[in-house]
Design an enzyme around this catalytic site. Structure first.
Site, PDB file in Angstrom:
ATOM      1  N   GLN A 190       3.449   9.954   0.701  1.00 16.47           N
ATOM      2  CA  GLN A 190       4.710   9.210   0.772  1.00 16.47           C
ATOM      3  C   GLN A 190       5.579   9.416  -0.469  1.00 16.47           C
ATOM      4  O   GLN A 190       6.760   9.068  -0.457  1.00 16.47           O
ATOM      5  CB  GLN A 190       4.441   7.712   0.956  1.00 16.47           C
TER       6      GLN A 190
ATOM      7  N   HIS B 296      -2.472   7.852   6.701  1.00 10.18           N
ATOM      8  CA  HIS B 296      -1.427   8.695   6.088  1.00 10.18           C
ATOM      9  C   HIS B 296      -2.027  10.010   5.574  1.00 10.18           C
ATOM     10  O   HIS B 296      -1.372  11.056   5.622  1.00 10.18           O
ATOM     11  CB  HIS B 296      -0.775   7.975   4.895  1.00 10.18           C
TER      12      HIS B 296
ATOM     13  N   HIS C 269      -4.473   1.807   7.439  1.00 11.76           N
ATOM     14  CA  HIS C 269      -3.088   2.305   7.472  1.00 11.76           C
ATOM     15  C   HIS C 269      -2.905   3.437   6.451  1.00 11.76           C
ATOM     16  O   HIS C 269      -2.358   4.497   6.774  1.00 11.76           O
ATOM     17  CB  HIS C 269      -2.143   1.137   7.168  1.00 11.76           C
ATOM     18  N   GLU C 270      -3.396   3.215   5.233  1.00 10.37           N
ATOM     19  CA  GLU C 270      -3.178   4.213   4.171  1.00 10.37           C
ATOM     20  C   GLU C 270      -4.032   5.467   4.363  1.00 10.37           C
ATOM     21  O   GLU C 270      -3.561   6.580   4.111  1.00 10.37           O
ATOM     22  CB  GLU C 270      -3.423   3.599   2.789  1.00 10.37           C
TER      23      GLU C 270
ATOM     24  N   GLY D  89       0.824  -1.192   0.000  1.00 13.79           N
ATOM     25  CA  GLY D  89       0.000   0.000   0.000  1.00 13.79           C
ATOM     26  C   GLY D  89       0.862   1.248   0.000  1.00 13.79           C
ATOM     27  O   GLY D  89       2.034   1.199   0.409  1.00 13.79           O
TER      28      GLY D  89
ATOM     29  N   CYS E 147       5.879  -0.146   6.803  1.00 14.77           N
ATOM     30  CA  CYS E 147       5.529   1.023   6.002  1.00 14.77           C
ATOM     31  C   CYS E 147       6.751   1.370   5.155  1.00 14.77           C
ATOM     32  O   CYS E 147       7.880   1.355   5.667  1.00 14.77           O
ATOM     33  CB  CYS E 147       5.182   2.186   6.941  1.00 14.77           C
ATOM     34  N   LEU E 148       6.533   1.677   3.888  1.00 18.08           N
ATOM     35  CA  LEU E 148       7.671   1.969   3.016  1.00 18.08           C
ATOM     36  C   LEU E 148       8.430   3.217   3.465  1.00 18.08           C
ATOM     37  O   LEU E 148       9.596   3.387   3.108  1.00 18.08           O
ATOM     38  CB  LEU E 148       7.212   2.112   1.562  1.00 18.08           C
TER      39      LEU E 148
HETATM   40 NI    NI Z   1       2.598   3.469   5.471  1.00 13.10          NI
END
Ligand code: NI
Length: 152
Positions: free
Chosen positions: A51, A142, A138-139, A46, A96-97
């Protein structure tokens, strides 16, 4: 196709609130495609636009993707809003990236209903559960400047 640079831990954009998308133009479509390319390239499931440095309310995910079979099931959500959440919770170890070395167990709602607009401008409603529900929570966090470590 373009791989965009992922903003990492310490970048203040990760704690900022993203803006609603008013018009789905070619730039938004390109952003969505680049986000998917960037996500797959980095073995993520995701990604939110902040990000890759864009404070826009758009998320992409593919919680089913495994490199071995190569089948992709990409989802793009514009202006996603979680409309309902189950009382039941599940705990999954998340990564998380933007925080490549950190993995933490996070408690999330087991089921959610999310409304969003797709890339064709169509309003959609999705009932998601388990890992898909976790990824969406989660997304969408963000988009409000919340990262998973804030939920631990
Ligand atoms: Ni993330």
């Amino acid at each position: 196709m373009a791989i965009r640079q992922i903003r990492k831990k310490g970048d203040e954009i990760l704690s900022k609130k993203s803006k609603e998308i008013e018009k789905i133009d070619d730039k938004i479509k390109e952003l969505a495609q680049d986000m998917l390319d960037t996500m797959y390239e980095n073995d993520g499931i995701g990604l939110a636009a902040c990000q890759v440095g864009m404070l826009k309310r758009i998320i992409v995910y593919d919680y089913l993707y495994v490199e071995e079979d190569g089948k992709k099931s990409p989802v793009v959500m514009i202006n996603p809003v979680i409309k309902s959440r189950s009382k039941s919770m599940i705990t999954v170890e998340e990564g998380c990236l933007s925080f490549p070395d950190e993995f933490k167990e996070v408690k999330r709602h087991e089921k959610i209903t999310v409304e969003y607009v797709d890339l064709n401008g169509k309003k959609k409603t999705l009932h998601a559960k388990d890992l898909e529900a976790v990824v969406i929570q989660h997304e969408t966090d963000h988009l409000d400047g919340i990262v998973f470590l804030d939920r631990v």
